[in-house]
Design an enzyme around this catalytic site. Structure first.
Site, PDB file in Angstrom:
ATOM      1  N   THR A 189      -1.410 -14.482  -2.626  1.00 54.54           N
ATOM      2  CA  THR A 189      -1.495 -13.910  -3.974  1.00 54.54           C
ATOM      3  C   THR A 189      -0.184 -14.138  -4.723  1.00 54.54           C
ATOM      4  OG1 THR A 189      -3.032 -12.235  -3.222  1.00 54.54           O
ATOM      5  CG2 THR A 189      -1.713 -11.661  -5.139  1.00 54.54           C
ATOM      6  N   ARG A 217     -16.684  -8.083  -2.547  1.00 57.41           N
ATOM      7  CA  ARG A 217     -15.456  -7.319  -2.273  1.00 57.41           C
ATOM      8  C   ARG A 217     -14.371  -7.605  -3.327  1.00 57.41           C
ATOM      9  NH1 ARG A 217      -9.800  -8.508  -1.374  1.00 57.41           N
ATOM     10  NH2 ARG A 217      -8.945  -6.875  -0.064  1.00 57.41           N
ATOM     11  N   GLY A 219     -10.315  -6.585  -4.177  1.00 54.46           N
ATOM     12  CA  GLY A 219      -9.117  -5.968  -3.612  1.00 54.46           C
ATOM     13  C   GLY A 219      -8.306  -5.223  -4.655  1.00 54.46           C
ATOM     14  N   GLY A 241      -0.961  -8.112  -0.217  1.00 56.93           N
ATOM     15  CA  GLY A 241      -1.160  -7.561   1.122  1.00 56.93           C
ATOM     16  C   GLY A 241      -2.589  -7.126   1.309  1.00 56.93           C
ATOM     17  N   GLY A 243      -5.437  -5.418   0.627  1.00 56.33           N
ATOM     18  CA  GLY A 243      -5.775  -4.735  -0.617  1.00 56.33           C
ATOM     19  C   GLY A 243      -6.383  -3.359  -0.473  1.00 56.33           C
TER      20      GLY A 243
HETATM   21  N1  ASP Z   1      -4.009  -8.159  -2.097  1.00 59.19           N
HETATM   22  C1  ASP Z   1      -4.997  -9.191  -2.106  1.00 59.19           C
HETATM   23  C2  ASP Z   1      -6.348  -8.607  -1.871  1.00 59.19           C
HETATM   24  O1  ASP Z   1      -6.473  -7.725  -1.035  1.00 59.19           O
HETATM   25  C3  ASP Z   1      -4.778 -10.224  -1.040  1.00 59.19           C
HETATM   26  C4  ASP Z   1      -3.430 -10.844  -1.018  1.00 59.19           C
HETATM   27  O2  ASP Z   1      -2.436 -10.252  -1.409  1.00 59.19           O
HETATM   28  O3  ASP Z   1      -3.381 -12.009  -0.602  1.00 59.19           O
HETATM   29  O4  ASP Z   1      -7.295  -9.068  -2.464  1.00 59.19           O
END
Ligand code: ASP
Length: 328
Positions: A189, A217, A219, A241, A243
């Site tokens: 991300t 889903r 996040g 992180g 999510g």
């Molecule tokens: N935080 C993002 C999510 O859960 C994933 C990521 O940070 O890569 O969708």
């Protein structure tokens, strides 16, 4: 009369030094970027791949620097940097988005203006090349905060945004990741927090979500307070992180609430939420945090986080591994 004049002079003298001291302390502007936290280990990285990451992050940060140095707004800097990272296949955002369980790419993004408290977000879009641009459009051109899926795309088309075929988001590397159906340990991300010369904060986040996700889903990244937050009264945050934990803990807002109500520094607040609260829940991730005085923290509880920053002197710093769990 002379007494009042004297009092006035004394008051002016008292006021002057503190004002100029404050002006000296605060950098004219500041920008901090993350490109995802996760199991990013030196031993798993080829020299060529590391060079690509460093180069792309540096180029994107330079674009944000140019906006801020030219007197532009923090919101413009956030969009300039994130859209460049979205155009790269390296990060889990835009072009490089991970695949869902159904073999599609569903993108989420959000943005927040620290001056007005206004915010915009999109979730589950599949034909939008730069979701961060659409999130800003939602903020500025609609009475809503979050639009999802086909509706968000119809809104984009109505506002003249270009769309791309779904195949645009196909990348070999992400597809192999899906085939391995591994738990997404490397969160790619992207996010930016910025402070401009007007003293205004802004934050934005963009993602493809988690590899192998199902059932629509969504996040934390498009959720204001969870993955993104900006308010001139406290701070600006972008997260990356797991999510679900960022949503349950309202991570971005929690950090800025600690800054606001407990008087913690951005570093202390981020450290508590990421390294104590989330760790206690076995939740991995990281954040970048910036306050109105240009103090920032890049904090993560994973082996690495792609990150970088630039201030008025134009020196761009890019880091990947755990060179100290908190940078500031
Ligand atoms: N935080 C993002 C999510 O859960 C994933 C990521 O940070 O890569 O969708």
């Amino acid at each position: 009369m002379p007494q009042r004049a004297l009092l006035l002079i004394v008051l002016c003298l008292l006021a002057l030094p503190s004002t100029s001291a404050a002006q000296q302390e605060r950098p004219r502007f500041m920008l901090v970027v993350h490109g995802g936290a996760g199991t990013i280990l030196r031993e798993n990285m080829t020299a060529e791949r590391e060079r690509q990451y460093r180069h792309t992050l540096t180029t994107a940060i330079r674009a944000g620097y140019d906006v801020l140095n030219g007197g532009g707004r923090s919101l413009d800097a956030v969009v300039a940097v994130i859209s460049r990272l979205e155009n790269s296949p390296l990060f889990n955002a835009g072009k490089g988005a991970v695949f869902t369980n159904a073999g599609t790419n569903e993108l989420d993004a959000s943005i927040m203006d620290g001056r007005t408290g206004n915010a915009g977000a999109v979730a589950g879009v599949i034909h939008i090349k730069n979701p961060i641009v659409l999130a800003r459009l939602v903020m500025e051109e609609s009475p809503h905060v979050m639009l999802a899926r086909e509706g968000a795309e119809a809104f984009a088309v109505e506002h003249g945004m270009d769309t791309v075929p779904a195949e645009y988001f196909y990348t070999e590397r992400r597809h192999r990741q899906l085939e391995r159906a591994q738990a997404d340990e490397e969160h790619g991300t992207v996010g930016v927090v910025a402070l401009d010369q007007f003293g205004d904060l802004a934050a934005g986040t963009s993602t493809g979500g988690m590899t192998n996700k199902r059932w629509g889903r969504i996040g934390d990244s498009p959720i204001i307070s969870a993955g993104t937050w900006a308010n001139n009264d406290n701070c600006a945050v972008s997260g990356t992180g797991h999510g679900e934990f960022f949503i349950r803990n309202a991570v971005a807002r929690d950090i800025c609430a600690r800054v606001q109500y407990l008087g913690e520094s951005v570093e202390e607040a981020a450290d508590f939420v990421i390294n104590e609260k989330l760790v206690a829940q076995h939740a991995d991730g990281g954040v970048i945090v910036l306050d109105r005085n240009g103090n920032f923290a890049a904090t993560f509880n994973t082996p690495g986080m792609y990150r970088g920053w630039v201030g008025p002197d134009g020196t761009i710093v890019v880091r990947i591994y755990e060179e100290g769990a908190t940078d500031r």
